[in-house]
Scaffold this motif. Structure first.
Motif, PDB file in Angstrom:
ATOM      1  N   GLU A 128       0.844  -1.206   0.000  1.00 31.29           N
ATOM      2  CA  GLU A 128       0.000   0.000   0.000  1.00 31.29           C
ATOM      3  C   GLU A 128       0.873   1.246   0.000  1.00 31.29           C
ATOM      4  OE1 GLU A 128      -3.761   1.923   2.461  1.00 31.29           O
ATOM      5  OE2 GLU A 128      -2.676   0.207   3.270  1.00 31.29           O
ATOM      6  N   TYR A 131       2.205   1.575  -3.423  1.00 35.18           N
ATOM      7  CA  TYR A 131       1.131   2.009  -4.346  1.00 35.18           C
ATOM      8  C   TYR A 131       0.885   3.503  -4.205  1.00 35.18           C
ATOM      9  CZ  TYR A 131      -3.527   2.510  -6.347  1.00 35.18           C
ATOM     10  OH  TYR A 131      -4.611   2.936  -7.079  1.00 35.18           O
ATOM     11  N   ALA A 138      -1.903  -0.419  -9.976  1.00 30.53           N
ATOM     12  CA  ALA A 138      -3.147  -0.645  -9.223  1.00 30.53           C
ATOM     13  C   ALA A 138      -3.588  -2.094  -9.323  1.00 30.53           C
ATOM     14  CB  ALA A 138      -4.239   0.292  -9.738  1.00 30.53           C
ATOM     15  N   ASP A 139      -3.301  -2.725 -10.453  1.00 32.96           N
ATOM     16  CA  ASP A 139      -3.719  -4.115 -10.643  1.00 32.96           C
ATOM     17  C   ASP A 139      -3.012  -5.035  -9.653  1.00 32.96           C
ATOM     18  OD1 ASP A 139      -5.099  -6.203 -12.239  1.00 32.96           O
ATOM     19  OD2 ASP A 139      -3.035  -6.803 -12.685  1.00 32.96           O
ATOM     20  N   PHE A 141      -1.716  -4.197  -6.732  1.00 36.11           N
ATOM     21  CA  PHE A 141      -2.173  -3.892  -5.374  1.00 36.11           C
ATOM     22  C   PHE A 141      -3.567  -4.482  -5.115  1.00 36.11           C
ATOM     23  CE2 PHE A 141      -4.515  -1.031  -2.507  1.00 36.11           C
ATOM     24  CZ  PHE A 141      -3.780  -1.242  -1.350  1.00 36.11           C
ATOM     25  N   GLU A 142      -4.471  -4.365  -6.076  1.00 31.71           N
ATOM     26  CA  GLU A 142      -5.846  -4.869  -5.890  1.00 31.71           C
ATOM     27  C   GLU A 142      -5.870  -6.390  -5.770  1.00 31.71           C
ATOM     28  OE1 GLU A 142      -8.040  -3.306  -9.131  1.00 31.71           O
ATOM     29  OE2 GLU A 142      -8.207  -1.280  -8.266  1.00 31.71           O
ATOM     30  N   LYS A 143      -5.006  -7.078  -6.574  1.00 29.78           N
ATOM     31  CA  LYS A 143      -4.961  -8.539  -6.472  1.00 29.78           C
ATOM     32  C   LYS A 143      -4.488  -8.980  -5.084  1.00 29.78           C
ATOM     33  CE  LYS A 143      -4.278  -9.719 -11.337  1.00 29.78           C
ATOM     34  NZ  LYS A 143      -3.356 -10.312 -12.346  1.00 29.78           N
ATOM     35  N   GLN A 145      -4.870  -7.274  -2.342  1.00 28.93           N
ATOM     36  CA  GLN A 145      -5.939  -6.960  -1.400  1.00 28.93           C
ATOM     37  C   GLN A 145      -7.035  -8.031  -1.441  1.00 28.93           C
ATOM     38  OE1 GLN A 145      -7.886  -3.145  -2.036  1.00 28.93           O
ATOM     39  NE2 GLN A 145      -7.902  -2.808   0.192  1.00 28.93           N
ATOM     40  N   TRP A 146      -7.350  -8.535  -2.629  1.00 31.66           N
ATOM     41  CA  TRP A 146      -8.339  -9.612  -2.746  1.00 31.66           C
ATOM     42  C   TRP A 146      -7.856 -10.876  -2.046  1.00 31.66           C
ATOM     43  CZ3 TRP A 146      -8.841  -8.618  -8.698  1.00 31.66           C
ATOM     44  CH2 TRP A 146      -9.613  -7.450  -8.895  1.00 31.66           C
ATOM     45  N   ASP A 149      -8.419 -10.415   1.620  1.00 36.92           N
ATOM     46  CA  ASP A 149      -9.822 -10.565   2.004  1.00 36.92           C
ATOM     47  C   ASP A 149     -10.238 -12.040   1.992  1.00 36.92           C
ATOM     48  OD1 ASP A 149      -9.958  -7.835   2.241  1.00 36.92           O
ATOM     49  OD2 ASP A 149     -10.892  -7.525   0.261  1.00 36.92           O
TER      50      ASP A 149
END
Length: 357
Positions: A128, A131, A138-139, A141-143, A145-146, A149
Motif C-alpha cells: 500500500e 502504491y 493498481a492491478d 495492489f488490488e490482487k 488486497q483480494w 480478504d
C-alpha cells in the motif's frame, strides 16, 4: 200387666241417647276418613327455591400439554465427545455449553490461517505504501488486497469450525434427554441427536372446538385446566385456526399455559373448560328439576296451597348441575326436584324437604 208410665219414659230416653251416640260416632269416623284420604293423596316431593348466582357459558374437552419450543440438539461437525456438562433435568439457557468435542485439528487449522493472514497483512501494508508512491500498478495492489480478504474469510471459517466443536443449547429450557456419551464418535452427516431440550416455562394445549362453538370463541378468553392430583391452572386462548376441518367439523385452537413454577410437564393430560362468557346474576335452577315434554323444557312449581303447576321455561347457560332460566320462573319460586315424574297439574304434594344448591 201394665207397665208404669215413669218406666216407659226411662226406656224412651235411653233409646234416644243411644241413637244420638251412634250418629256422633258415624260423623267422627267420616271426618277422620276424609282427612286420611287427603293425606294419602298428597304426593311426597323435594323442592328448591330458584336463586340468583354466577354461571358461565363454557365448553369442556380434554387435551395434552405440549412444549411451546423444543429442540433436538445435533452436531454440525464430526468429532469425539470429550466432555459433557449437563444431565437430564438440568435447566439451561440459550447458548449454554452442553458438551465439548475434540477440537485439536480445528485449533491447528485456525492457527495456520491466522499466521497466513498476518503474513499477508504485513505484505499488503508494504504494498500500500508503494502504491501510494506509484511504484506498483493498481492491478498488482488490488490482487493482493483480494487475496487478503479471501484469507480473512478462511480465518472466519476456521473460527466457525472451532466453535462448532462446542455443543450449545439452541433454546432456554430443560434437558429432557441426554443421548451423548463421553468417547462417542459424532458424525455430522448422520443427523445424530445429542440432547433433547424442551422449553417448559410456557406450555401449550391444543383443543378442537365444534363448529357451532366457533362464534363464541375469541382470542384472549380464559380457560381452566385440571390435572390429576393438582389444583386447577389458568390458561388463555391465543390462537384459533381460520379453517374448519371438513371431516371432523372442528376448529383447532391453542391455549397458552404459564408454568413459571415448573409444576407442569409436557405430555400431561388435562381436563379443559374453556369459558366463553360469565353472568354474575343469573336466575339459576338445578338441572334435575327439568322435564322434557314435546321438546320443551318444563318444571313443576309448588304454590301456597301445596299444589303444583307445570310451567315451560327457556334455558340459557348451563354448567354441570345448574342451568340459567331466561323466562318462565321468578326469583324464589319453589320448584320440584324429586318426585316430579308422578305429578300432574294441580296435584297435591307434600314437600318433605327444601334443598339448597
Amino acid at each position: 200387666m201394665k207397665t208404669s208410665s215413669p218406666f216407659k219414659m226411662t226406656i224412651v230416653a235411653m233409646l234416644v241417647a243411644s241413637s244420638m251416640l251412634l250418629t256422633g260416632c258415624n260423623q267422627a269416623n267420616s271426618t277422620t276418613a276424609t282427612t286420611t284420604a287427603e293425606a294419602i293423596a298428597a304426593i311426597p316431593v323435594e323442592a328448591v327455591l330458584s336463586r340468583n348466582g354466577e354461571i358461565s357459558s363454557s365448553y369442556r374437552t380434554t387435551s395434552t400439554l405440549e412444549a411451546r419450543a423444543e429442540a433436538e440438539v445435533i452436531s454440525k461437525t464430526t468429532g469425539i465427545v470429550q466432555r459433557i456438562f449437563v444431565e437430564e433435568g438440568d435447566a439451561v439457557e440459550a447458548g449454554q455449553l452442553l458438551a465439548q468435542l475434540d477440537n485439536e485439528r480445528q485449533q491447528f487449522n485456525l492457527n495456520k490461517e491466522k499466521a497466513e493472514l498476518s503474513r499477508l497483512g504485513s505484505e499488503l501494508k508494504r504494498m500500500e505504501e508503494m502504491y501510494q508512491r506509484q511504484l506498483i500498478s493498481a492491478d498488482v495492489f488490488e490482487k493482493l488486497q483480494w487475496q487478503h480478504d479471501a484469507l480473512k474469510a478462511s480465518v472466519d471459517l476456521a473460527e466457525l469450525a472451532l466453535r462448532e466443536t462446542e455443543i450449545r443449547a439452541p433454546i432456554s429450557g430443560v434437558v429432557a434427554r441426554r443421548y451423548a456419551k463421553v468417547g462417542q464418535l459424532v458424525n455430522q452427516h448422520a443427523t445424530q441427536s445429542l440432547f433433547y431440550v424442551v422449553s417448559n416455562q410456557q406450555l401449550e394445549a391444543v383443543v378442537y372446538l365444534p363448529e357451532q362453538q366457533l362464534a363464541q370463541a375469541h382470542i384472549g378468553q380464559k380457560a381452566l385446566m385440571q390435572f390429576a392430583g393438582m389444583t386447577a391452572f389458568n390458561a388463555e386462548l391465543v390462537r384459533i385456526s381460520p379453517v374448519v376441518d371438513g371431516q371432523s367439523g372442528t376448529v383447532r385452537a391453542v391455549l397458552k399455559v404459564a408454568n413459571k413454577q415448573q409444576q407442569l410437564k409436557p405430555g400431561m393430560f388435562a381436563q379443559v373448560e374453556l369459558q366463553f362468557d360469565v353472568k354474575a346474576d343469573a336466575l339459576l335452577l338445578p338441572k334435575r328439576a327439568l322435564m322434557t315434554t314435546d321438546n320443551t323444557q318444563t318444571v313443576f312449581v309448588v304454590n301456597d296451597e301445596n299444589k303444583v303447576s307445570r310451567k315451560p321455561v327457556q334455558l340459557g347457560y348451563q354448567s354441570d348441575n345448574t342451568v340459567e332460566i331466561l323466562s318462565g320462573l321468578s326469583l324464589g319460586d319453589k320448584v320440584v326436584i324429586a318426585g316430579q315424574s308422578a305429578l300432574k297439574d294441580d296435584a297435591l304434594v307434600n314437600v318433605v324437604a327444601v334443598r339448597e344448591f
